[in-house]
Design an enzyme around this catalytic site. Structure first.
Site, PDB file in Angstrom:
ATOM      1  N   HIS A 195      38.460 -41.063  38.540  1.00  0.00           N
ATOM      2  CA  HIS A 195      39.789 -40.571  38.165  1.00  0.00           C
ATOM      3  C   HIS A 195      40.827 -41.671  38.315  1.00  0.00           C
ATOM      4  O   HIS A 195      40.883 -42.345  39.343  1.00  0.00           O
ATOM      5  CB  HIS A 195      40.181 -39.363  39.033  1.00  0.00           C
ATOM      6  CG  HIS A 195      39.512 -38.093  38.599  1.00  0.00           C
ATOM      7  ND1 HIS A 195      40.022 -36.843  38.844  1.00  0.00           N
ATOM      8  CD2 HIS A 195      38.359 -37.894  37.905  1.00  0.00           C
ATOM      9  CE1 HIS A 195      39.218 -35.923  38.327  1.00  0.00           C
ATOM     10  NE2 HIS A 195      38.197 -36.540  37.770  1.00  0.00           N
TER      11      HIS A 195
ATOM     12  N   TYR B  63      47.950 -31.002  42.116  1.00  0.00           N
ATOM     13  CA  TYR B  63      48.474 -30.544  43.396  1.00  0.00           C
ATOM     14  C   TYR B  63      49.788 -29.840  43.090  1.00  0.00           C
ATOM     15  O   TYR B  63      50.711 -30.451  42.544  1.00  0.00           O
ATOM     16  CB  TYR B  63      48.761 -31.720  44.334  1.00  0.00           C
ATOM     17  CG  TYR B  63      47.525 -32.439  44.827  1.00  0.00           C
ATOM     18  CD1 TYR B  63      46.902 -33.419  44.063  1.00  0.00           C
ATOM     19  CD2 TYR B  63      47.001 -32.157  46.086  1.00  0.00           C
ATOM     20  CE1 TYR B  63      45.770 -34.091  44.537  1.00  0.00           C
ATOM     21  CE2 TYR B  63      45.874 -32.827  46.570  1.00  0.00           C
ATOM     22  CZ  TYR B  63      45.263 -33.783  45.787  1.00  0.00           C
ATOM     23  OH  TYR B  63      44.145 -34.447  46.251  1.00  0.00           O
TER      24      TYR B  63
ATOM     25  N   PRO C  14      43.697 -31.169  54.593  1.00  0.00           N
ATOM     26  CA  PRO C  14      42.937 -31.632  53.434  1.00  0.00           C
ATOM     27  C   PRO C  14      43.784 -32.156  52.269  1.00  0.00           C
ATOM     28  O   PRO C  14      43.240 -32.748  51.338  1.00  0.00           O
ATOM     29  CB  PRO C  14      42.157 -30.385  53.004  1.00  0.00           C
ATOM     30  CG  PRO C  14      42.918 -29.233  53.571  1.00  0.00           C
ATOM     31  CD  PRO C  14      43.554 -29.727  54.827  1.00  0.00           C
TER      32      PRO C  14
ATOM     33  N   LYS D   7      41.671 -36.995  52.724  1.00  0.00           N
ATOM     34  CA  LYS D   7      41.439 -38.199  53.527  1.00  0.00           C
ATOM     35  C   LYS D   7      40.320 -38.056  54.557  1.00  0.00           C
ATOM     36  O   LYS D   7      39.852 -39.048  55.120  1.00  0.00           O
ATOM     37  CB  LYS D   7      42.729 -38.589  54.266  1.00  0.00           C
ATOM     38  CG  LYS D   7      43.784 -39.163  53.363  1.00  0.00           C
ATOM     39  CD  LYS D   7      43.431 -40.570  52.929  1.00  0.00           C
ATOM     40  CE  LYS D   7      44.110 -40.959  51.641  1.00  0.00           C
ATOM     41  NZ  LYS D   7      43.228 -41.186  50.533  1.00  0.00           N
TER      42      LYS D   7
ATOM     43  N   TYR E  65      47.051 -42.589  48.348  1.00  0.00           N
ATOM     44  CA  TYR E  65      46.004 -41.743  47.764  1.00  0.00           C
ATOM     45  C   TYR E  65      44.696 -42.522  47.566  1.00  0.00           C
ATOM     46  O   TYR E  65      43.616 -42.013  47.867  1.00  0.00           O
ATOM     47  CB  TYR E  65      46.484 -41.158  46.432  1.00  0.00           C
ATOM     48  CG  TYR E  65      45.662 -39.990  45.970  1.00  0.00           C
ATOM     49  CD1 TYR E  65      45.876 -38.711  46.483  1.00  0.00           C
ATOM     50  CD2 TYR E  65      44.648 -40.153  45.028  1.00  0.00           C
ATOM     51  CE1 TYR E  65      45.112 -37.631  46.074  1.00  0.00           C
ATOM     52  CE2 TYR E  65      43.875 -39.077  44.612  1.00  0.00           C
ATOM     53  CZ  TYR E  65      44.112 -37.827  45.140  1.00  0.00           C
ATOM     54  OH  TYR E  65      43.351 -36.759  44.744  1.00  0.00           O
TER      55      TYR E  65
HETATM   56  C1  PHB Z   1      38.299 -30.753  46.814  1.00  0.00           C
HETATM   57  O1  PHB Z   1      37.852 -31.060  45.695  1.00  0.00           O
HETATM   58  O2  PHB Z   1      37.714 -29.939  47.531  1.00  0.00           O
HETATM   59  C2  PHB Z   1      39.556 -31.392  47.267  1.00  0.00           C
HETATM   60  C3  PHB Z   1      40.151 -32.354  46.468  1.00  0.00           C
HETATM   61  C4  PHB Z   1      41.330 -32.938  46.873  1.00  0.00           C
HETATM   62  C5  PHB Z   1      41.904 -32.567  48.051  1.00  0.00           C
HETATM   63  C6  PHB Z   1      41.311 -31.619  48.866  1.00  0.00           C
HETATM   64  C7  PHB Z   1      40.121 -31.018  48.464  1.00  0.00           C
HETATM   65  O3  PHB Z   1      43.078 -33.141  48.422  1.00  0.00           O
END
Ligand code: PHB
Ligand code: APR
Length: 390
Positions: free
Chosen positions: A72, A201, A293, A297, A385
């Protein structure tokens, strides 16, 4: 029984450390409390930094990751209906992230270890750490009802937040720092195509939401929920409705719904223990720290710890000197605190806090507005990130 290094825990930290040490000719024993299947049943985040991918390649455990991982180059923020793409590749001089489930990383590392012949004992009960304040530590456990013991030079505590390693350190020797967030994430895994090619997000009046994926046919979605919420309270339909309400209309329209194949609630916590070395015991991964989450990280931070720890242990055996062991804690903690700051900051920007004042809400608005208008602000987010270099 004697091993150079006994590793407690067969999660990603313990297995990756085992692989790096095995590659360097250092003999390790891994002791895991649960069964293999239990460990593989845990569903966790799925975004790997380039550094993490690099380590998996270095130990020769990236064949499937290189085949199936989705690279990505950016992700999206939705904020009260506004859309902003963060072009992480352009903003970081070409760095990217790879979407590949942590469960799959664990599965690959387990297969890799089994093929290497290095020993792992699953269902090791009552693991206890002894004498790590001197040069001859010991670990005891119960296996098939029989007491067992291993002597070693080093114990690596890779046994997660609830593990025995951190708990074995005398209270006066360790300091901990913690924030518990007043909400959780309700996650759903479903065999439906993701609503977008990149992660979204979303910060919304109703709470945070995240659109993620495991592949082009399997999606992982989350919505912020109450800390005391129960999975049983959420039907699939309720979940999909709530998710769509929190996304901008264009994204919401693209959500393909289907039956959930996993549904669970995770609490959100920031936690750091200091230091990470206690004589011949070293902590790494979730045993040492927890991040919320947001930003994914957790595993990446664990990989960073393990990289530093493996370097220190290899130098310890090569030079027959403790000098490198002395540097581990400070090196790892420097990176850990920066990742803690990143995860805390992204969590604070995007979640709805019941207790927040009108002023604090305006601060969230202002922070999003800054991201919209400032490439510098976007770059700082993108750099966090993709992860700091080791
Ligand atoms: C996930 O795909 O489970 C996932 C992806 C990004 C995040 C947290 C969880 O920031
Ligand atoms: N004895 C032996 N093993 C133990 C004990 C114990 N007393 N306590 C815990 N364990 C095992 C757990 O069963 C688990 O398999 O240690 C392992 C720790 O694994 P994780 O919790 O996955 O922690 P870690 O390997 O550091 O991985 C960090 O995983 O938890 C996520 O978000 C986190 O993504 C991050 C990554």
């Amino acid at each position: 029984m004697r091993h150079q290094v006994v590793i407690i825990g067969a999660g990603p930290s313990g297995l990756l450390l085992g692989a790096l040490l095995h590659q360097a000719g250092i003999d390790t024993l891994i002791l895991e409390r649960q069964s293999r299947d239990y460990v593989l049943g845990r569903i966790r985040a799925g975004v790997l930094e380039q550094g993490t991918v690099g380590l998996l390649r270095q130990v020769g455990c990236a064949e499937r990751l290189d085949r199936e991982g989705l690279v990505h180059e950016g992700f999206a923020l939705n904020f009260n209906g506004q859309h902003l793409r963060i072009d992480i590749k352009a903003l970081t001089g070409g760095r990217t992230v790879t979407v590949y489930g942590q469960t799959e990383v664990t599965r690959d590392l387990m297969a890799h270890r089994a093929a290497s012949g290095a020993p792992t004992i699953y269902e090791a009960r009552d693991v206890a750490l002894h004498d790590f304040d001197g040069p001859n530590p010991r670990v005891t456990w119960v296996q098939d009802g029989q007491p067992r013991e291993a002597h070693c030079d080093i114990i690596a505590g890779c046994d997660g937040y609830h593990g025995v390693s951190r708990a074995s350190v005398p209270a006066g020797a360790i300091e901990t720092f913690e924030r518990v967030y007043p909400f959780g994430w309700l996650g759903v895994l479903a065999d439906v195509p993701p609503c977008a090619h990149e992660l979204i997000y979303a910060g919304h009046e109703r709470g945070f939401a995240l659109c993620s994926m495991r592949s082009n046919t399997r999606s992982r979605y989350y919505v912020q929920c109450r800390s005391d919420d129960e999975v049983a309270r959420w039907s699939d339909d309720m979940f999909w409705d709530e998710l769509r309400q929190r996304l901008d209309p264009a994204a919401a329209e693209q959500v393909v719904t289907g039956p959930s194949i996993e549904k669970s609630i995770a609490p959100l916590r920031s936690f750091v223990a200091e230091p990470l070395r206690f004589g011949r015991l070293f902590l790494a991964g979730d045993a040492a720290h927890i991040v919320p989450p947001t930003g994914a990280k957790g595993l990446n931070l664990a990989a960073g710890d393990v990289h530093y720890l493996a370097e220190a242990l290899i130098a310890f055996y090569q030079d027959a000197s403790e000098a490198a062991l002395d540097t581990y804690s400070a090196r790892a903690l420097d990176r850990i605190w920066k990742a803690e700051r990143f995860s805390w900051s992204l969590t604070t920007l995007l979640h709805r806090f019941e207790s927040s004042t009108p002023f604090e809400r305006r601060m969230q608005d202002a922070e999003f507005a800054l991201l919209q208008s400032s490439e510098t602000a976007q770059r700082a987010l993108a750099e966090g990130y993709v992860g700091l270099p080791y």
